[in-house]
Design an enzyme around this catalytic site. Structure first.
Site, mmCIF file in Angstrom:
data_model
loop_
_atom_site.group_PDB
_atom_site.id
_atom_site.type_symbol
_atom_site.label_atom_id
_atom_site.label_comp_id
_atom_site.label_asym_id
_atom_site.label_seq_id
_atom_site.Cartn_x
_atom_site.Cartn_y
_atom_site.Cartn_z
ATOM 1 N N LYS A 1 0.822 -1.212 0.000
ATOM 2 C CA LYS A 1 0.000 0.000 0.000
ATOM 3 C C LYS A 1 0.862 1.270 0.000
ATOM 4 O O LYS A 1 2.075 1.208 0.275
ATOM 5 C CB LYS A 1 -0.946 -0.041 1.204
ATOM 6 C CG LYS A 1 -1.979 -1.179 1.117
ATOM 7 C CD LYS A 1 -2.980 -1.131 2.269
ATOM 8 C CE LYS A 1 -4.017 -2.231 2.137
ATOM 9 N NZ LYS A 1 -5.018 -2.193 3.237
ATOM 10 N N TYR B 1 -12.277 -1.756 -3.732
ATOM 11 C CA TYR B 1 -12.808 -1.915 -2.375
ATOM 12 C C TYR B 1 -14.338 -1.770 -2.328
ATOM 13 O O TYR B 1 -14.896 -1.453 -1.265
ATOM 14 C CB TYR B 1 -12.146 -0.905 -1.429
ATOM 15 C CG TYR B 1 -10.758 -1.342 -0.996
ATOM 16 C CD1 TYR B 1 -10.572 -2.441 -0.163
ATOM 17 C CD2 TYR B 1 -9.619 -0.657 -1.413
ATOM 18 C CE1 TYR B 1 -9.312 -2.856 0.239
ATOM 19 C CE2 TYR B 1 -8.342 -1.062 -1.029
ATOM 20 C CZ TYR B 1 -8.202 -2.168 -0.196
ATOM 21 O OH TYR B 1 -6.952 -2.580 0.200
ATOM 22 N N ASN C 1 -2.052 0.111 6.759
ATOM 23 C CA ASN C 1 -1.521 -1.165 7.252
ATOM 24 C C ASN C 1 -0.660 -1.914 6.235
ATOM 25 O O ASN C 1 -0.560 -3.142 6.273
ATOM 26 C CB ASN C 1 -2.663 -2.036 7.788
ATOM 27 C CG ASN C 1 -3.689 -2.373 6.730
ATOM 28 O OD1 ASN C 1 -3.561 -1.959 5.596
ATOM 29 N ND2 ASN C 1 -4.698 -3.144 7.119
ATOM 30 N N HIS D 1 -2.071 -5.544 1.333
ATOM 31 C CA HIS D 1 -3.369 -6.175 1.086
ATOM 32 C C HIS D 1 -3.125 -7.586 0.579
ATOM 33 O O HIS D 1 -2.167 -7.827 -0.156
ATOM 34 C CB HIS D 1 -4.148 -5.408 0.004
ATOM 35 C CG HIS D 1 -5.277 -6.208 -0.582
ATOM 36 N ND1 HIS D 1 -6.529 -6.243 -0.004
ATOM 37 C CD2 HIS D 1 -5.330 -7.060 -1.647
ATOM 38 C CE1 HIS D 1 -7.307 -7.060 -0.704
ATOM 39 N NE2 HIS D 1 -6.602 -7.578 -1.703
ATOM 40 N N GLU E 1 -9.189 -10.398 -8.329
ATOM 41 C CA GLU E 1 -8.238 -9.319 -8.021
ATOM 42 C C GLU E 1 -7.000 -9.400 -8.918
ATOM 43 O O GLU E 1 -6.439 -8.365 -9.297
ATOM 44 C CB GLU E 1 -7.854 -9.374 -6.538
ATOM 45 C CG GLU E 1 -9.026 -9.028 -5.625
ATOM 46 C CD GLU E 1 -8.670 -9.045 -4.149
ATOM 47 O OE1 GLU E 1 -7.516 -9.384 -3.794
ATOM 48 O OE2 GLU E 1 -9.547 -8.719 -3.338
HETATM 49 P P1 GDP Z 1 -7.889 -6.990 5.334
HETATM 50 O O1 GDP Z 1 -8.478 -8.127 4.519
HETATM 51 O O2 GDP Z 1 -7.067 -7.475 6.502
HETATM 52 O O3 GDP Z 1 -7.120 -5.985 4.479
HETATM 53 O O4 GDP Z 1 -9.097 -6.196 6.018
HETATM 54 P P2 GDP Z 1 -10.550 -5.748 5.491
HETATM 55 O O5 GDP Z 1 -10.889 -6.429 4.191
HETATM 56 O O6 GDP Z 1 -11.485 -5.918 6.631
HETATM 57 O O7 GDP Z 1 -10.393 -4.174 5.244
HETATM 58 C C1 GDP Z 1 -9.819 -3.679 4.065
HETATM 59 C C2 GDP Z 1 -8.925 -2.504 4.438
HETATM 60 O O8 GDP Z 1 -9.739 -1.457 4.955
HETATM 61 C C3 GDP Z 1 -7.923 -2.791 5.557
HETATM 62 O O9 GDP Z 1 -6.758 -3.476 5.112
HETATM 63 C C4 GDP Z 1 -7.645 -1.393 6.067
HETATM 64 O O10 GDP Z 1 -6.737 -0.691 5.203
HETATM 65 C C5 GDP Z 1 -9.023 -0.753 5.973
HETATM 66 N N1 GDP Z 1 -9.787 -0.891 7.244
HETATM 67 C C6 GDP Z 1 -10.334 -2.035 7.758
HETATM 68 N N2 GDP Z 1 -10.975 -1.786 8.913
HETATM 69 C C7 GDP Z 1 -10.850 -0.457 9.142
HETATM 70 C C8 GDP Z 1 -11.307 0.426 10.188
HETATM 71 O O11 GDP Z 1 -11.982 0.001 11.138
HETATM 72 N N3 GDP Z 1 -10.977 1.743 10.065
HETATM 73 C C9 GDP Z 1 -10.248 2.225 9.009
HETATM 74 N N4 GDP Z 1 -9.954 3.554 8.976
HETATM 75 N N5 GDP Z 1 -9.803 1.430 8.017
HETATM 76 C C10 GDP Z 1 -10.083 0.109 8.078
#
Ligand code: GDP
Length: 140
Positions: free
Chosen positions: A11, A51, A114, A117, A128
Protein backbone atom coordinates in the site's frame (compact mmCIF):
# COMPACT_ATOMS: atom_id res chain seq x y z
CA UNK A 1 -1.51 -28.83 -0.33
CA UNK A 2 -2.72 -27.07 -3.43
CA UNK A 3 -0.57 -24.61 -5.33
CA UNK A 4 -2.53 -21.33 -5.40
CA UNK A 5 -2.08 -17.78 -6.60
CA UNK A 6 -3.03 -14.70 -4.60
CA UNK A 7 -3.13 -10.97 -5.27
CA UNK A 8 -0.86 -9.03 -2.97
CA UNK A 9 -0.53 -5.27 -2.78
CA UNK A 10 2.00 -3.06 -1.02
CA UNK A 11 0.00 0.00 0.00
CA UNK A 12 1.02 3.67 -0.44
CA UNK A 13 2.26 4.04 3.15
CA UNK A 14 4.80 1.23 2.82
CA UNK A 15 5.90 2.28 -0.67
CA UNK A 16 6.43 5.90 0.48
CA UNK A 17 8.40 4.71 3.51
CA UNK A 18 10.79 2.75 1.28
CA UNK A 19 9.70 -0.67 2.50
CA UNK A 20 8.56 -2.22 -0.80
CA UNK A 21 11.82 -4.11 -1.35
CA UNK A 22 11.88 -5.47 2.19
CA UNK A 23 8.28 -6.65 1.88
CA UNK A 24 8.89 -8.39 -1.47
CA UNK A 25 11.93 -10.11 0.09
CA UNK A 26 9.75 -11.18 3.01
CA UNK A 27 7.38 -12.97 0.60
CA UNK A 28 10.22 -14.80 -1.14
CA UNK A 29 11.85 -15.72 2.17
CA UNK A 30 8.54 -17.32 3.16
CA UNK A 31 8.25 -19.50 0.07
CA UNK A 32 6.02 -17.37 -2.16
CA UNK A 33 7.14 -16.94 -5.79
CA UNK A 34 6.52 -13.62 -7.55
CA UNK A 35 4.84 -14.45 -10.87
CA UNK A 36 3.93 -10.83 -11.70
CA UNK A 37 4.73 -7.45 -10.16
CA UNK A 38 4.05 -3.82 -11.10
CA UNK A 39 4.33 -0.38 -9.53
CA UNK A 40 1.28 1.70 -10.35
CA UNK A 41 -1.00 4.35 -8.89
CA UNK A 42 -4.71 3.72 -8.42
CA UNK A 43 -7.18 6.28 -9.72
CA UNK A 44 -10.07 7.16 -7.44
CA UNK A 45 -12.40 5.06 -9.62
CA UNK A 46 -10.03 2.08 -9.46
CA UNK A 47 -9.69 2.29 -5.67
CA UNK A 48 -13.45 2.59 -5.27
CA UNK A 49 -13.97 -0.46 -7.51
CA UNK A 50 -11.28 -2.54 -5.81
CA UNK A 51 -12.81 -1.91 -2.38
CA UNK A 52 -16.46 -1.86 -3.51
CA UNK A 53 -17.28 -4.63 -1.01
CA UNK A 54 -16.60 -2.06 1.75
CA UNK A 55 -18.66 0.76 0.17
CA UNK A 56 -21.16 0.85 3.03
CA UNK A 57 -18.49 0.91 5.77
CA UNK A 58 -17.80 4.20 7.60
CA UNK A 59 -14.10 4.06 6.69
CA UNK A 60 -14.65 3.60 2.92
CA UNK A 61 -13.98 7.20 1.82
CA UNK A 62 -10.87 7.46 3.99
CA UNK A 63 -9.67 4.10 2.67
CA UNK A 64 -9.98 5.03 -1.01
CA UNK A 65 -8.35 8.42 -0.34
CA UNK A 66 -5.43 6.64 1.34
CA UNK A 67 -5.12 4.08 -1.44
CA UNK A 68 -4.82 6.85 -4.06
CA UNK A 69 -2.32 9.07 -2.20
CA UNK A 70 0.72 7.53 -3.89
CA UNK A 71 2.02 4.54 -5.84
CA UNK A 72 1.40 0.95 -4.85
CA UNK A 73 2.99 -2.34 -5.85
CA UNK A 74 0.66 -5.08 -7.03
CA UNK A 75 2.02 -8.59 -7.29
CA UNK A 76 0.78 -12.10 -7.91
CA UNK A 77 2.31 -14.60 -5.51
CA UNK A 78 2.27 -18.35 -5.99
CA UNK A 79 2.88 -21.20 -3.61
CA UNK A 80 1.34 -23.91 -1.47
CA UNK A 81 -1.86 -22.66 0.13
CA UNK A 82 -0.81 -19.17 -1.05
CA UNK A 83 -4.01 -17.30 -0.14
CA UNK A 84 -4.00 -18.27 3.55
CA UNK A 85 -0.19 -18.38 3.77
CA UNK A 86 0.11 -14.82 2.45
CA UNK A 87 -2.54 -13.58 4.90
CA UNK A 88 -0.68 -15.17 7.81
CA UNK A 89 2.56 -13.51 6.67
CA UNK A 90 0.70 -10.14 6.53
CA UNK A 91 -0.75 -10.45 10.04
CA UNK A 92 -3.97 -9.04 11.49
CA UNK A 93 -5.67 -6.05 9.84
CA UNK A 94 -4.91 -3.94 12.93
CA UNK A 95 -1.14 -3.92 13.51
CA UNK A 96 -1.77 -3.60 17.24
CA UNK A 97 -3.13 -7.15 17.06
CA UNK A 98 -0.64 -8.52 14.53
CA UNK A 99 1.82 -11.25 15.52
CA UNK A 100 5.52 -10.46 15.91
CA UNK A 101 7.42 -10.74 12.64
CA UNK A 102 4.41 -10.18 10.38
CA UNK A 103 4.51 -7.47 7.72
CA UNK A 104 1.85 -5.41 9.45
CA UNK A 105 3.63 -5.67 12.82
CA UNK A 106 6.88 -4.60 11.17
CA UNK A 107 5.65 -1.89 8.80
CA UNK A 108 2.02 -0.78 9.45
CA UNK A 109 1.04 2.41 11.28
CA UNK A 110 -2.59 1.72 12.15
CA UNK A 111 -5.70 -0.25 11.10
CA UNK A 112 -6.07 1.79 7.89
CA UNK A 113 -2.44 2.47 6.95
CA UNK A 114 -1.52 -1.16 7.25
CA UNK A 115 1.14 -1.64 4.59
CA UNK A 116 -0.31 -4.47 2.55
CA UNK A 117 -3.37 -6.17 1.09
CA UNK A 118 -3.95 -9.84 0.36
CA UNK A 119 -6.86 -11.69 -1.23
CA UNK A 120 -9.09 -13.50 1.26
CA UNK A 121 -10.16 -16.47 -0.91
CA UNK A 122 -9.06 -18.29 -4.05
CA UNK A 123 -12.19 -17.03 -5.81
CA UNK A 124 -11.54 -13.39 -4.88
CA UNK A 125 -7.86 -13.82 -5.78
CA UNK A 126 -8.80 -14.70 -9.36
CA UNK A 127 -10.87 -11.51 -9.69
CA UNK A 128 -8.24 -9.32 -8.02
CA UNK A 129 -5.45 -10.77 -10.21
CA UNK A 130 -7.50 -9.96 -13.31
CA UNK A 131 -8.05 -6.43 -11.94
CA UNK A 132 -4.31 -5.73 -12.29
CA UNK A 133 -2.84 -8.20 -14.78
CA UNK A 134 -3.53 -9.77 -18.16
CA UNK A 135 -2.91 -13.49 -18.56
CA UNK A 136 0.23 -12.76 -20.60
CA UNK A 137 1.75 -10.87 -17.65
CA UNK A 138 1.62 -13.90 -15.35
CA UNK A 139 5.02 -15.50 -15.77
CA UNK A 140 4.84 -18.70 -13.79
P1 GDP B 1 -7.89 -6.99 5.33
O1 GDP B 1 -8.48 -8.13 4.52
O2 GDP B 1 -7.07 -7.47 6.50
O3 GDP B 1 -7.12 -5.98 4.48
O4 GDP B 1 -9.10 -6.20 6.02
P2 GDP B 1 -10.55 -5.75 5.49
O5 GDP B 1 -10.89 -6.43 4.19
O6 GDP B 1 -11.48 -5.92 6.63
O7 GDP B 1 -10.39 -4.17 5.24
C1 GDP B 1 -9.82 -3.68 4.06
C2 GDP B 1 -8.93 -2.50 4.44
O8 GDP B 1 -9.74 -1.46 4.96
C3 GDP B 1 -7.92 -2.79 5.56
O9 GDP B 1 -6.76 -3.48 5.11
C4 GDP B 1 -7.64 -1.39 6.07
O10 GDP B 1 -6.74 -0.69 5.20
C5 GDP B 1 -9.02 -0.75 5.97
N1 GDP B 1 -9.79 -0.89 7.24
C6 GDP B 1 -10.33 -2.04 7.76
N2 GDP B 1 -10.97 -1.79 8.91
C7 GDP B 1 -10.85 -0.46 9.14
C8 GDP B 1 -11.31 0.43 10.19
O11 GDP B 1 -11.98 0.00 11.14
N3 GDP B 1 -10.98 1.74 10.07
C9 GDP B 1 -10.25 2.22 9.01
N4 GDP B 1 -9.95 3.55 8.98
N5 GDP B 1 -9.80 1.43 8.02
C10 GDP B 1 -10.08 0.11 8.08
Amino acid sequence: MAIERTLSMIKPDAVAAGNAGNILQHFEDNGLRIVACKKTRLSLAQAQAFYAVHAARPFYNDLVTFMTEGPIFAQVLEGENAVAHHRSIMGATNPAQADEGTIRKLYASNIERNACHGSDSVENAAGEIAFFFSGAELLG
